[in-house]
Design a protein around this motif. Sequence first.
Motif, PDB file in Angstrom:
ATOM      1  N   ARG A 228     -10.674   0.647   2.642  1.00  0.00           N
ATOM      2  CA  ARG A 228     -11.848   1.004   1.855  1.00  0.00           C
ATOM      3  C   ARG A 228     -13.134   0.350   2.381  1.00  0.00           C
ATOM      4  NH1 ARG A 228     -10.780   3.028  -3.378  1.00  0.00           N
ATOM      5  NH2 ARG A 228      -8.562   3.037  -3.963  1.00  0.00           N
TER       6      ARG A 228
ATOM      7  N   ASP B 273      -5.649   2.045   0.399  1.00  0.00           N
ATOM      8  CA  ASP B 273      -4.735   2.997  -0.200  1.00  0.00           C
ATOM      9  C   ASP B 273      -4.397   4.041   0.852  1.00  0.00           C
ATOM     10  OD1 ASP B 273      -7.031   4.511  -0.023  1.00  0.00           O
ATOM     11  OD2 ASP B 273      -7.295   4.821  -2.170  1.00  0.00           O
ATOM     12  N   THR B 274      -3.943   5.204   0.423  1.00  0.00           N
ATOM     13  CA  THR B 274      -3.613   6.294   1.331  1.00  0.00           C
ATOM     14  C   THR B 274      -4.349   7.550   0.876  1.00  0.00           C
ATOM     15  OG1 THR B 274      -1.429   5.386   1.803  1.00  0.00           O
ATOM     16  CG2 THR B 274      -1.753   7.719   2.268  1.00  0.00           C
TER      17      THR B 274
ATOM     18  N   GLY C  14      -4.413  -3.116  -3.760  1.00  0.00           N
ATOM     19  CA  GLY C  14      -4.853  -1.817  -4.246  1.00  0.00           C
ATOM     20  C   GLY C  14      -6.356  -1.662  -4.255  1.00  0.00           C
TER      21      GLY C  14
ATOM     22  N   LEU D  74       0.830  -1.188   0.000  1.00  0.00           N
ATOM     23  CA  LEU D  74       0.000   0.000   0.000  1.00  0.00           C
ATOM     24  C   LEU D  74       0.868   1.242   0.000  1.00  0.00           C
ATOM     25  CD1 LEU D  74      -2.566  -1.124   2.691  1.00  0.00           C
ATOM     26  CD2 LEU D  74      -2.683  -1.413   0.216  1.00  0.00           C
ATOM     27  N   PRO D  75       0.349   2.351  -0.536  1.00  0.00           N
ATOM     28  CA  PRO D  75       1.097   3.600  -0.481  1.00  0.00           C
ATOM     29  C   PRO D  75       1.342   4.001   0.960  1.00  0.00           C
ATOM     30  CG  PRO D  75      -0.756   3.766  -2.004  1.00  0.00           C
ATOM     31  CD  PRO D  75      -0.920   2.488  -1.263  1.00  0.00           C
TER      32      PRO D  75
END
Length: 712
Positions: free
Chosen positions: A92, A83-84, A79, A21-22
Amino acid sequence: MKRTIRTTALAVGALIAALGLPAGPVHADAPAPRIDLRVLVVSDGGPATDAIAAELETAGTPVTEVDLRDAGRPVIDAGFLADTVDGRPRARFQAVVLPNDNPFPAGSAEMTALADYERAYAIPQVDAYTYARPEVGLQAAVGAGYAGSVDGVRAEVTEAGLSGPFGYLDGTVPFEDNSPTVGESYAYLSTPAPGADFVPYVQAAIPGRPTKGSLVGEYRHDGRRELVVTFVYNQHQQQFRLLARGIVEWMTGGVHLGAGRNYFAVHVDDVFAADDRWDTELNCTPGDVDCPPGEGTPNPIRMVPADVDHALAWQQNRDFTLDLAYNGSGSVDHREDNGGADPLADRFVAERNRFRWINHTYTHAFLGCRQDVTVVPWKCATDPDGSTQWVSRNEIADEIATNRVWGESAGLPLVNQELVTGEHSGLKVAPQQPEDNPNLGPALTDTGITWLASDNSRDPVQRRVGSATTVPRYPMNVFYNAGRAAEQVDEYNWIYTSRAQGGSGICEDNPATSTCLTAPLDPETGYAEHIVPLETRIALGHVLSNDPRPHFIHQSNLAEDRTAYPVLDGVLEGYAALFADSAPVVNLRMADIGVEMQRRAAWRNAVDAGQVTAYRVGDSVTVRAPEGVAVTATMPEGTLRGGTAFGDAYAGALSGWTPTSGGTLALTLPSTPTAPGDKVTLPADTGTDAPTAPPTRVPPGVTEPVPYGARR
């Protein structure tokens, strides 16, 4: 050996990196994750996941559904799941619903991504229907437990369930058994596997053994939490309806958009008027349109003062208020025919404040097309050029206004914006009148009507007619034209038996909407033993479905044999035996039901259009919705909006419709030891090598409509 530790910034950062993840630089003050208030439902098309998705949809909870049968579906990977946003890790989905514990092939990258996601953000998973075996924390059902039908079984909520997500129940969960020839339930009953961290919430006796097996329970393992359901169901079955609220509360931790109540309202039409009686010899109703003109002798049914006293005593005993839809001319005509006396109206008016009242038009006139009743069935009268003859705007307005004036002069506590037309006339009725009377809308506007009753069986979707919005009502199959139980049975047999058995054959001609009886009902016992249980089950099903629509009967059903009361008692007594005091029946008047339905429609439109955003960060919840759209949400007791309490208490939680301030609603949850993302379990092996869940059995009664029996 697995270890549970409070996360540090390093642990969170490591997990985010592992998920791909970011993530920004890891600091000691790394932000708490954001958990979006949305549920991911992964479906295989089975009834169990469909039932949970329907429950969420009805409540107004945002859902993202992924259909495993769809070749073009999104891939569930890191994804897709997280996420960020603004430098903050974002989950999410606040919960995941799967068809079973692992619907993917063994070693699937998608199941691995889901498992890692659930660990990283403390996201719970519901196994909608799965086989009992060690992979879900239970001993194998075959050998140690039971696999088979549970039709008619009375399951029980355990102490853990009552103190946890199912605390709104009284303790028992009866499984339906509506047909002796159709299997309606199937379950895998088993006890927790040795060493498993498994807590049963709902259980039932294992046949032939002294132990009880889990039907619903929580399994904690490898840093994850699963709600393991080992029986199959559809969205209509009572056992699911009883447990649906708890399943949602478990998966969301009691923090979610959407809300639910158990509603029941009963409208009694034709008060002060008289209803024509079914003729058991002619098999029609003299005086009404189903009998040829002049055939038979009308023998009307009308309440008497003793029936009012019975209704008052019943209301007080049940803590329930009836809505009386009245026709003023019924009393005026009675007085003209009886030397000015009408003891029924006098008794009702004396006790007027103990009921709710609805304008039902003055004479109960048919307000659609002008009916040609020289033929059976009737048809719309037409002009020489073939155009339909309509009841005029002035005639409709006069029916409404005159009845309103009569009610006001009698001191009835009216809400003048409510209206029930006679037979829901004026609105479209198939096949004779496929469109609304074009004069109806203007007449409603002329008289200030904003809520108009419609028949849910033919007009189920709320819609605008002039100044009014419709409120669909459920018709109860307790006939208006029968004051005695034997008359109810006679008419029921005529409608629901074949021609070969002496019936009308209507059920043969319309198999999509009617089911024929296997044999005529006994005139002495048929009402109590067949009609009452069936109508009770249908109405109670509506009550348990978070459906505010009212039901309607007629004044004749409160007269003579008082045939409505066994059904109403069955609904309310049945409900009281199932639910705790924290979840009472909600008894709203028509205008309030209309508002509830209108708000739901606006909310659903906003959610479907992607105009609603909601998330939790620690103990703070933020909801953004379009200006003017009230927010529906359920939160734990102690939740605050600003410095004041949020919502209304129901079923151990707080919920309700709340306006936003500038499009944003900010809530503060009561402090809890942990919040999503606060804790993580580090197992020795974080890989997901669990085998695909084995196939489960789904009996035909789960895929076919229920309840079984004659219906219309």
